[in-house]
Design a protein around this motif. Structure first.
Motif, PDB file in Angstrom:
ATOM      1  N   ASN A  78      -0.598  -7.943   1.684  1.00 62.45           N
ATOM      2  CA  ASN A  78       0.634  -7.150   1.706  1.00 62.45           C
ATOM      3  C   ASN A  78       1.791  -7.886   1.035  1.00 62.45           C
ATOM      4  O   ASN A  78       2.890  -7.986   1.579  1.00 62.45           O
ATOM      5  CB  ASN A  78       0.980  -6.777   3.157  1.00 62.45           C
ATOM      6  N   GLN A  79       1.522  -8.399  -0.144  1.00 62.66           N
ATOM      7  CA  GLN A  79       2.545  -9.153  -0.878  1.00 62.66           C
ATOM      8  C   GLN A  79       3.794  -8.301  -1.104  1.00 62.66           C
ATOM      9  O   GLN A  79       3.688  -7.109  -1.379  1.00 62.66           O
ATOM     10  CB  GLN A  79       1.997  -9.574  -2.246  1.00 62.66           C
ATOM     11  N   PRO A  80       4.967  -8.916  -0.982  1.00 60.33           N
ATOM     12  CA  PRO A  80       6.195  -8.137  -1.215  1.00 60.33           C
ATOM     13  C   PRO A  80       6.272  -7.636  -2.656  1.00 60.33           C
ATOM     14  O   PRO A  80       5.841  -8.328  -3.579  1.00 60.33           O
ATOM     15  CB  PRO A  80       7.314  -9.132  -0.929  1.00 60.33           C
ATOM     16  N   LEU A  81       6.832  -6.456  -2.809  1.00 65.07           N
ATOM     17  CA  LEU A  81       6.856  -5.843  -4.142  1.00 65.07           C
ATOM     18  C   LEU A  81       7.706  -6.627  -5.132  1.00 65.07           C
ATOM     19  O   LEU A  81       7.420  -6.626  -6.321  1.00 65.07           O
ATOM     20  CB  LEU A  81       7.335  -4.395  -4.051  1.00 65.07           C
ATOM     21  N   TRP A  82       8.770  -7.293  -4.658  1.00 66.15           N
ATOM     22  CA  TRP A  82       9.587  -8.051  -5.620  1.00 66.15           C
ATOM     23  C   TRP A  82       8.740  -9.097  -6.305  1.00 66.15           C
ATOM     24  O   TRP A  82       8.986  -9.494  -7.431  1.00 66.15           O
ATOM     25  CB  TRP A  82      10.824  -8.665  -4.966  1.00 66.15           C
ATOM     26  N   ARG A  83       7.673  -9.505  -5.624  1.00 66.57           N
ATOM     27  CA  ARG A  83       6.829 -10.532  -6.215  1.00 66.57           C
ATOM     28  C   ARG A  83       5.758  -9.944  -7.141  1.00 66.57           C
ATOM     29  O   ARG A  83       5.494 -10.481  -8.208  1.00 66.57           O
ATOM     30  CB  ARG A  83       6.142 -11.317  -5.102  1.00 66.57           C
ATOM     31  N   VAL A  84       5.149  -8.836  -6.719  1.00 66.91           N
ATOM     32  CA  VAL A  84       4.009  -8.353  -7.510  1.00 66.91           C
ATOM     33  C   VAL A  84       4.381  -7.253  -8.513  1.00 66.91           C
ATOM     34  O   VAL A  84       3.639  -7.011  -9.464  1.00 66.91           O
ATOM     35  CB  VAL A  84       2.840  -7.866  -6.610  1.00 66.91           C
ATOM     36  N   LEU A  85       5.515  -6.577  -8.289  1.00 63.06           N
ATOM     37  CA  LEU A  85       5.958  -5.572  -9.266  1.00 63.06           C
ATOM     38  C   LEU A  85       7.407  -5.843  -9.664  1.00 63.06           C
ATOM     39  O   LEU A  85       8.274  -4.981  -9.498  1.00 63.06           O
ATOM     40  CB  LEU A  85       5.841  -4.150  -8.679  1.00 63.06           C
ATOM     41  N   PRO A  86       7.686  -7.041 -10.188  1.00 64.71           N
ATOM     42  CA  PRO A  86       9.094  -7.412 -10.421  1.00 64.71           C
ATOM     43  C   PRO A  86       9.853  -6.456 -11.340  1.00 64.71           C
ATOM     44  O   PRO A  86      11.005  -6.108 -11.053  1.00 64.71           O
ATOM     45  CB  PRO A  86       9.002  -8.819 -11.018  1.00 64.71           C
ATOM     46  N   GLU A  87       9.206  -5.997 -12.410  1.00 65.10           N
ATOM     47  CA  GLU A  87       9.932  -5.126 -13.345  1.00 65.10           C
ATOM     48  C   GLU A  87      10.250  -3.795 -12.692  1.00 65.10           C
ATOM     49  O   GLU A  87      11.340  -3.242 -12.850  1.00 65.10           O
ATOM     50  CB  GLU A  87       9.090  -4.882 -14.606  1.00 65.10           C
TER      51      GLU A  87
END
Ligand SMILES: *Cc1c(COP(=O)(O)O)cnc(C)c1O
Length: 750
Positions: free
Chosen positions: A602-611
């Motif tokens: 459940n990685q935070p989105l700021w990390r895995v979908l930065p754009e």
């Protein structure tokens, strides 16, 4: 133009300080003195690994005096010969013509079995002639090989771009010179390069022939392609298969003609209906709950079934009028194929023109795997009465530039194409300033497919596609105990080797495909089209407790530099074109593993979908799995899989002729109707939701409740999940006070 195709020398002694090293280097020098490049390879092992150099070389020279042939015991010689044999076979599998020479000092052709000898262009015995003489002999063969490569139009265009004549004709950039007068122009020039601009010429250059009249080198190229694609006539089209389809239609369909059309056809066919004033009756494909479009059942093609639709259509006055054309999508968007011979048998003479929209299928004719599952090919019998047309996007599966397309025609035994009449329709849709680079790419894309090279390319696509499927299953077995992606396809996957036809047929008794109403032997899945299924929805349309909507996966992939062809609800689609590489599909497998890891944690989105998060900060604190759960929750709550399946299968009542409804728009006799008031109204535009990009409603049809429900769902969803909007072409949207309003242009009510 000097093309760069080195002569490749494979010799263990190429860099050695012994007699044979000196000898081969003297030969290499003599070749270089004549202006050709030489690549020297010192081989220790498997020769077949060099066979792939066949596309960049102008000749191969292989030493057979090497160590491995050395001592000369029979066994040793046998294994060395085996190596040479597989090397030669591997080259000939892809390339029938490239010169291969063997050379030796002590060994002679006597030591080489005949099956190898007959594939060679010569056997060179080093010390008998001077290196200069040997070099010239090799160069002559290499050059005459290179001379055969370029097909007619490409050859002429290269010649023209080289000969340095001043042009007074358009285009106005004059071979690129105009760009050099401005800084931004120079950037453009440097990016695309001199040749692209020198070759961008107009149709006043006579020596290149005319596309619109099919003369000169253009005509020679079209004939060459017709031979390669085994058809009676072939026309290059430089504005995409969208245009090819309209040409075919305008050549044979007039106002009020009856036409029989795949309901899930490309929008260009629907445009053709609107332009010609034809009256369509539709053939309904099946669908499964993954949203995958299945085949049109064989029963739908029965003349009696078509007649029933004609009888039921309110706009057809003369019910016994014969339909002019049948158009079906051959290879549906998900890769399902029809047996064309079955259709020819059923419909020959019932409909004048059988048209297969093979935008995704130009490769099929080059490989036995697809026998009979495409429109036109070698040894395929003509119809007795009906002519066969195929339209193909060379740029989608083969090596054409964007918009490169072609029309293939097979005469029937009793009807032949009138080229002059056909060309009137051709010219109607073709720019008078065609792009010559696109014509050249049509020419080259066809020449590339000439067997055996073309067959080898298709074989490679098939085998890479199978290896990808195997790799995905392996991950599943080793790592997918809780979940993993599935590749849609038959349960049985051969463990090794090439694709076997029987394995890919859609059998009525199998469940994997989720289609009903199949006829044995009628449909096949093209393995090179791979639909990847994400968890959350099964083939019956039932939602699991948790799930991973495909749009999130493909966004994730895109941020990691992997862009897919098409995204559905719980599936996305990739293809193994002839440009496939192992690197590309292996990256897909590893990226999907990354996704699984990030999802499981459940990685935070700021990390895995930065754009994505930079654009839509509202998702910043959310985790990847949380986002999946939220969107999955909405899909499940609204039973979206069923909704999108049913809307395509719902009853679409034709209230006006499509061309009449579209004409209302041209005359401004329309109302812009909010989607809340749409039910019962007649659309004057084409309504196409993405995904799947298949037109849902066509001009003249009435909105039913199912379709309106879907539009309302899309509005709600788009409001809740910005960045994941369902794109619906034909919908007019505008926002006031943060509320989006959705409209469709409908025929004005009196
Ligand atoms: C893409 C496509 C077309 C249109 O081809 P373009 O070359 O993009 O104009 C026509 N029919 C089908 C089935 C397609 O997928």
């Amino acid at each position: 133009m000097k093309f760069n195709f080195p002569i490749i020398i494979i010799d263990e002694d190429f860099r050695s300080e012994n007699a044979s090293g000196l000898g081969v280097r003297a030969l290499a020098e003599a070749i270089q003195k004549e202006g050709l490049e030489v690549v020297g390879i010192t081989n220790y092992g498997d020769l077949t690994s060099f066979a792939q150099q066949q596309s960049r070389a102008s000749a191969f020279l292989l030493s057979i005096d090497d160590e491995e042939f050395g001592g000369g015991s029979v066994e040793e010689n046998t294994s060395a010969l085996k190596n040479v044999r597989s090397f030669v076979q591997e080259i000939r599998f892809k390339n029938a013509d490239i010169p291969i020479f063997l050379y030796g000092e002590t060994r002679t052709s006597r030591h080489i079995p005949n099956d190898i000898l007959r594939e060679l262009h010569g056997f060179i015995h080093m010390h008998e002639d001077t290196p200069e003489f040997v070099a010239r002999h090799i160069i002559r063969e290499a050059k005459s090989y290179l001379d055969t490569l370029a097909p007619p139009f490409f050859r002429a265009l290269v010649g023209y771009a080289q000969d340095g004549s001043y042009s007074w004709h358009c285009p106005g950039h004059s071979g690129g010179v105009a760009f050099l007068k401005s800084p931004v122009g120079r950037m453009f020039h440097q990016f695309f390069g001199e040749n692209m601009l020198r070759a961008d010429v107009c149709n006043s250059v006579d020596e290149l022939g005319q596309l619109l009249d099919h003369t000169g080198p253009v005509a020679a190229s079209e004939r060459n392609a017709a031979r390669i694609f085994s058809c009676d006539h072939l026309f290059f089209v430089t504005n995409g298969t969208s245009t090819s389809n309209k040409i075919v239609w305008h050549s044979t369909v007039a106002p009020d003609d009856i036409v029989v059309v795949d309901r899930n056809c490309h929008k260009s066919i629907l445009h053709a209906i609107m332009m010609t004033g034809a009256i369509p009756v539709f053939l309904m494909p099946t669908r499964n709950h993954f949203g995958i479009i299945g085949p049109i059942p064989l029963s739908e093609f029965q003349p009696e079934s078509i007649q029933r639709k004609i009888d039921a259509n309110p706009f057809i006055k003369n019910k016994s009028k014969k339909p002019r054309i049948l158009t079906i999508t051959q290879s549906t968007y998900d890769g399902v194929l029809y047996n064309v011979e079955t259709l020819k048998k059923m419909l020959d003479g019932q409909i004048d023109t059988l048209h297969f929209d093979e935008a995704w299928l130009p490769h099929a004719t080059f490989h036995d795997f697809y026998k009979d599952m495409h429109a036109i090919g070698p040894a395929r019998p003509p119809g007795e009465k009906s002519m066969i047309f195929s339209t193909q996007s060379t740029h989608k599966m083969l090596a054409g530039l964007s918009q490169a397309s072609q029309i293939l025609i097979q005469n029937s035994t009793t009807r032949k194409l009138d080229r002059d009449c056909f060309n009137e329709a051709y010219m109607m849709h073709t720019s008078t300033s065609p792009q010559y680079a696109i014509i050249a790419s049509c020419d080259v894309a066809a020449a590339m497919m000439e067997p055996p090279g073309g067959t080898a390319l298709v074989e490679e696509s098939l085998s890479e596609a199978l290896d990808f499927r195997r790799a995905m299953r392996k991950v599943d077995e080793e790592w997918g105990a809780d979940w993993w992606f599935k590749v849609w396809g038959p349960d049985f996957l051969a463990e090794e080797g090439s694709a076997a036809r029987e394995d890919w047929m859609l059998n009525p008794s199998d469940r994997w495909h989720g289609f009903s109403d199949l006829a044995p032997g009628f449909n096949m899945l093209d393995p090179i089209k791979a639909t990847i299924i994400t968890p959350g929805l099964n083939v019956e349309g039932d939602f699991a407790d948790s799930g991973i909507p495909a749009a999130i996966v493909t966004k994730y992939l895109a941020e990691n530099g992997v862009v897919v062809e098409k995204t559905g609800l719980y599936s996305f689609f990739i293809m193994f074109t002839i440009g496939i590489t192992k690197g590309r599909w292996n990256t897909m497998v590893t990226e999907l593993q990354q996704f699984k890891d990030d999802y499981d944690n459940n990685q935070p989105l700021w990390r895995v979908l930065p754009e994505f998060v930079a654009k839509y900060p509202r998702y910043e604190k959310m985790g990847l799995r949380d986002l999946c759960e939220q969107i999955h929750g909405i899909y499940k709550l609204r039973d979206v899989a069923r909704l999108t399946t049913e809307m395509y299968l719902s009853n679409m009542e034709p209230a006006m002729k499509p061309s009449d409804a579209f004409a209302k728009m041209a005359h401004g006799k329309i109302d812009r109707v909010s989607i809340d008031d749409l039910e019962g109204r007649i659309t004057s535009v084409l309504l196409t939701p993405y995904p799947p990009g298949i037109p849902l409603l066509i001009p003249g049809e009435r909105f039913n409740k199912t379709i309106v429900d879907y539009l309302k769902f899309a509005r709600d969803f788009n409001h809740k999940f910005p960045g994941f909007e369902n794109d619906i072409h034909g919908l007019v949207t505008n926002g006031e006070n943060g509320e989006s309003r959705y409209y469709v242009d409908c025929v004005r009510q009196k």
